[in-house]
Design an enzyme around this catalytic site. Structure first.
Site, PDB file in Angstrom:
ATOM      1  N   ASP A 151       7.212  -8.632 -30.169  1.00 13.16           N
ATOM      2  CA  ASP A 151       7.510  -9.923 -30.713  1.00 13.16           C
ATOM      3  C   ASP A 151       7.355  -9.704 -32.334  1.00 13.16           C
ATOM      4  O   ASP A 151       8.246 -10.215 -32.966  1.00 13.16           O
ATOM      5  CB  ASP A 151       6.299 -10.924 -30.566  1.00 13.16           C
ATOM      6  CG  ASP A 151       6.427 -11.653 -29.126  1.00 13.16           C
ATOM      7  OD1 ASP A 151       7.577 -12.259 -29.108  1.00 13.16           O
ATOM      8  OD2 ASP A 151       5.520 -11.825 -28.409  1.00 13.16           O
ATOM      9  N   CYS A 156       0.240  -2.237 -28.682  1.00 12.73           N
ATOM     10  CA  CYS A 156       0.480  -2.395 -27.171  1.00 12.73           C
ATOM     11  C   CYS A 156       1.983  -2.802 -27.121  1.00 12.73           C
ATOM     12  O   CYS A 156       2.192  -3.128 -25.707  1.00 12.73           O
ATOM     13  CB  CYS A 156      -0.619  -3.411 -26.829  1.00 12.73           C
ATOM     14  SG  CYS A 156      -0.371  -5.032 -27.656  1.00 12.73           S
ATOM     15  N   GLU A 159       1.512  -9.564 -34.450  1.00 15.79           N
ATOM     16  CA  GLU A 159       2.742  -9.558 -33.810  1.00 15.79           C
ATOM     17  C   GLU A 159       3.930 -10.599 -34.730  1.00 15.79           C
ATOM     18  O   GLU A 159       4.898 -10.901 -34.246  1.00 15.79           O
ATOM     19  CB  GLU A 159       3.189  -9.785 -32.200  1.00 15.79           C
ATOM     20  CG  GLU A 159       2.289 -10.941 -31.884  1.00 15.79           C
ATOM     21  CD  GLU A 159       2.142 -11.198 -30.364  1.00 15.79           C
ATOM     22  OE1 GLU A 159       2.983 -10.696 -29.453  1.00 15.79           O
ATOM     23  OE2 GLU A 159       1.131 -11.954 -29.959  1.00 15.79           O
ATOM     24  N   HIS A 212       1.014  -1.170  -0.141  1.00 15.99           N
ATOM     25  CA  HIS A 212       0.090  -0.107   0.039  1.00 15.99           C
ATOM     26  C   HIS A 212       0.947   1.051   0.025  1.00 15.99           C
ATOM     27  O   HIS A 212       0.289   2.228  -0.727  1.00 15.99           O
ATOM     28  CB  HIS A 212      -0.967   0.193   1.225  1.00 15.99           C
ATOM     29  CG  HIS A 212      -1.933   1.072   1.150  1.00 15.99           C
ATOM     30  ND1 HIS A 212      -1.821   2.031   2.124  1.00 15.99           N
ATOM     31  CD2 HIS A 212      -2.896   1.322   0.291  1.00 15.99           C
ATOM     32  CE1 HIS A 212      -2.937   2.747   1.567  1.00 15.99           C
ATOM     33  NE2 HIS A 212      -3.339   2.246   0.753  1.00 15.99           N
TER      34      HIS A 212
HETATM   35  C1  PEP Z   1       4.251  -7.746 -28.000  1.00 14.96           C
HETATM   36  O1  PEP Z   1       4.969  -8.939 -28.170  1.00 14.96           O
HETATM   37  O2  PEP Z   1       4.516  -6.681 -28.315  1.00 14.96           O
HETATM   38  C2  PEP Z   1       3.433  -7.726 -26.685  1.00 14.96           C
HETATM   39  C3  PEP Z   1       2.627  -6.718 -26.322  1.00 14.96           C
HETATM   40  O3  PEP Z   1       3.184  -9.011 -26.035  1.00 14.96           O
HETATM   41  P1  PEP Z   1       4.220  -9.669 -25.091  1.00 14.96           P
HETATM   42  O4  PEP Z   1       5.474  -8.595 -24.780  1.00 14.96           O
HETATM   43  O5  PEP Z   1       3.438  -9.899 -23.766  1.00 14.96           O
HETATM   44  O6  PEP Z   1       4.661 -10.820 -25.671  1.00 14.96           O
HETATM   45 MG    MG Z   2       3.924 -10.938 -27.779  1.00 12.78          MG
END
Ligand code: PEP
Ligand code: MG
Length: 549
Positions: free
Chosen positions: A453, A500, A429, A188
């Site tokens: 990836d 992402c 990816e 916390h």
């Molecule tokens: C990625 O591969 O960019 C991704 C967001 O997934 P992870 O890093 O969990 O493989």
């Molecule tokens: Mg990935």
């Protein structure tokens, strides 16, 4: 002058007087009781009083530190309802004829140890909650008042560890920094530090007998360093850095509640990447507009058995409810390669990054996949959920996934369980997914580009191999062109495309990504405001030579 280093849980610089919160150990003497029933009665009354106190603390935390932080007291409330915990204390009183204080102390230690031994950081942090609850019960049983945690002067709080209820009772305005010997990054105090943006260190090996209230300290959160009784020169340098840092933070905080919109009016959604339920509070604290990648692997890691549908459903629902109406994108299981889980007992492979992983495991083990899908479809009733599938390389895979989703829905329907089939997208990816993104776009609701990836597979550079760092150019034109292509193909079909992978948080590229037309950027919670700042400084229609060309 004495310098110590520890683990940084929040950056920033603080200079000020120290207040040492001494050891509040829950010593409870053991004595033999004559009759079981009255002792059970004492325990039950103490549990009742503790529940009332927790309710009050929850209300107070809600007002002072917001819902996300107050949720910690939810964990306390649940612990006080937990039949295993309560049952263990009662059983000790009955079987060993010991007093209630002693039963609370021993059971608390036992449960705290059990949580501390868990792999998952969030569960580890629950160890502190159990200790906190047990201390509370002992204090109530011994008829002692709660210690006073308010202090007059703004101070650097130094302690062995800090429980949630202790932290919440401190006057927030007067805390300059936290330095603790124990405690986790999910404690916390750590969460509070991140909310308030004050420096915090854990795992600092200070001897509390040598440090006392009234000393001066410099806490450098970013360097993970604390200096007690610094020299004048050290103080001077720290003061300058502190002013610079304060100015930077002040400017970022002003962006909370503001739109993530370019100067020519293009809105970019800035979402958070999270890996555990505990991270939801970080996302909210940093004003995330949604969750763009919830790595569901946390449910499978560090255990020998698979999580049940019910367990998964409850976890997903908790996240959706905490996020209110905000969008939450949960990615299905992405085990294998860099993410190994004992419960799958995967065979060793020559080349795991290109092996049996992620969606491939799910498609080969339909029962495992459908358990997760059923949990997701059930949770979808409780919020704004989307499902996202990792490591896709073909149209056929997506079609197969949809067949499993349909089967999962039918199973729920037959069982009379409420469900909803939410929006479904894929992670782009693999170079294969990029090259057929025109076809995939027709099938899915959205794309989220996993640049981690995608970079590994495109540049043939193992993302885990530090020796290859010199060869890895994250801004390689091949990657930038791929991003551009994926966004274009999504838009041609009226679908949206986000990123992402780590590249989404690369503020050097924010302008470029905006001009490519990206719709969403999902980044670590601590990067949200920084990226928002960049978005607001950029024009989508700016005429700038593109790096990808
Ligand atoms: C990625 O591969 O960019 C991704 C967001 O997934 P992870 O890093 O969990 O493989
Ligand atoms: Mg990935």
């Amino acid at each position: 002058m004495k310098t110590y280093t520890g683990r940084s849980v929040c950056g920033g610089i603080a200079v000020g007087k120290v207040i040492v919160i001494g050891n509040r150990g829950h010593q409870a003497e053991r004595y033999r009781i004559e009759a079981v029933d009255p002792e059970m009665g004492r325990m039950d009354r103490a549990v009742q009083t503790a529940r009332e106190q927790i309710r009050e603390l929850y209300e107070r935390a809600l007002k002072e530190v917001g819902e996300a932080n107050a949720a910690i007291f939810e964990a306390h409330r649940i612990m006080l309802e937990d039949e295993d915990y309560l049952g263990a204390m009662r059983e000790m009183i009955r079987a060993e004829l010991v007093n209630a204080e002693y039963a609370a102390a021993v059971t608390g230690d036992h449960f705290a140890e059990m949580f501390a031994g868990m792999e998952d950081d969030y569960m580890k942090a629950r160890s502190e909650d159990v200790k906190d609850i047990s201390r509370r019960l002992i204090r109530i049983l011994q008829g002692r008042e709660e210690a006073e945690f308010s202090f007059v002067e703004p101070s650097v709080v130094v302690a062995e560890d800090l429980s949630p209820s202790e932290t919440v009772q401190m006057d927030q305005e007067k805390i300059l920094a936290f330095v603790t010997v124990h405690g986790s990054a999910n404690s916390h105090a750590a969460i509070l530090a991140r909310t308030m943006n004050i420096p915090a260190l854990t795992g600092v090996p200070v001897d509390l007998n040598e440090i006392h209230t009234g000393m001066t300290a410099i806490v450098d959160g970013s360097a993970g360093e604390v200096i007690f009784e610094p020299t004048e020169a050290q103080r001077g340098r720290a003061e300058i850095r502190k002013r610079e840092e304060q100015e930077r933070i002040r400017l970022l905080q002003e962006l909370k509640g503001k739109k993530s919109e370019t100067t020519d009016g293009r809105a970019i959604r800035i979402y958070a990447n999270i890996g555990s339920i505990g991270d939801v509070s970080h996302a909210l604290e940093n004003d995330a507009e949604g969750i763009g990648l919830f790595r569901s692997e946390f449910l499978y890691l560090g255990r020998n058995d698979l999580p049940s549908e019910e367990e998964q459903f409850l976890a997903y629902r908790q996240v959706l409810q905490a996020m209110g109406q905000k969008h939450v994108i949960i990615r299905t299981l992405d085990i294998g390669a860099d993410k190994q889980a004992e419960c799958f007992q995967l065979e060793r492979e020559e080349n795991p990054a290109m092996g049996y992983r992620a969606i491939r495991i799910c498609l080969k083990q339909p029962e495992l996949f459908k358990t997760q899908l059923r949990a997701l479809l059930r949770a979808a009733v409780y919020g704004n959920l989307s499902i996202m599938y990792p490591m896709i390389i073909s149209v056929e895979e997506v079609r197969q996934i949809y067949r499993f989703v349909e089967e999962a829905a039918q199973e729920l329907k037959q069982a009379g369980i409420p469900y909803r089939i939410p929006e479904q997208g894929i992670m782009v990816e693999t170079p294969a997914a990029v090259m057929i993104s025109d076809e995939l776009a027709e099938l899915v609701d959205f794309f989220s580009i996993g640049t981690n990836d995608l970079t590994q597979y495109t540049l043939a550079i193992d993302r885990q191999n530090q020796r290859l760092e010199d060869f890895c150019d994250p801004h390689h034109r091949a990657i930038l062109r791929m991003i551009r292509m994926v966004i274009d193909n999504a838009h041609k079909c009226g679908k949206w495309a986000g990123i992402c992978g780590e590249l989404a948080a690369d503020t050097e590229l924010t302008g470029e990504l905006i001009r490519m037309g990206v719709d969403e950027l999902s980044v670590a919670p601590s990067m949200i405001l920084e990226v928002r700042k960049r978005v607001r400084e950029n024009r989508q229609s700016a005429v700038v030579k593109a790096r990808w060309q």
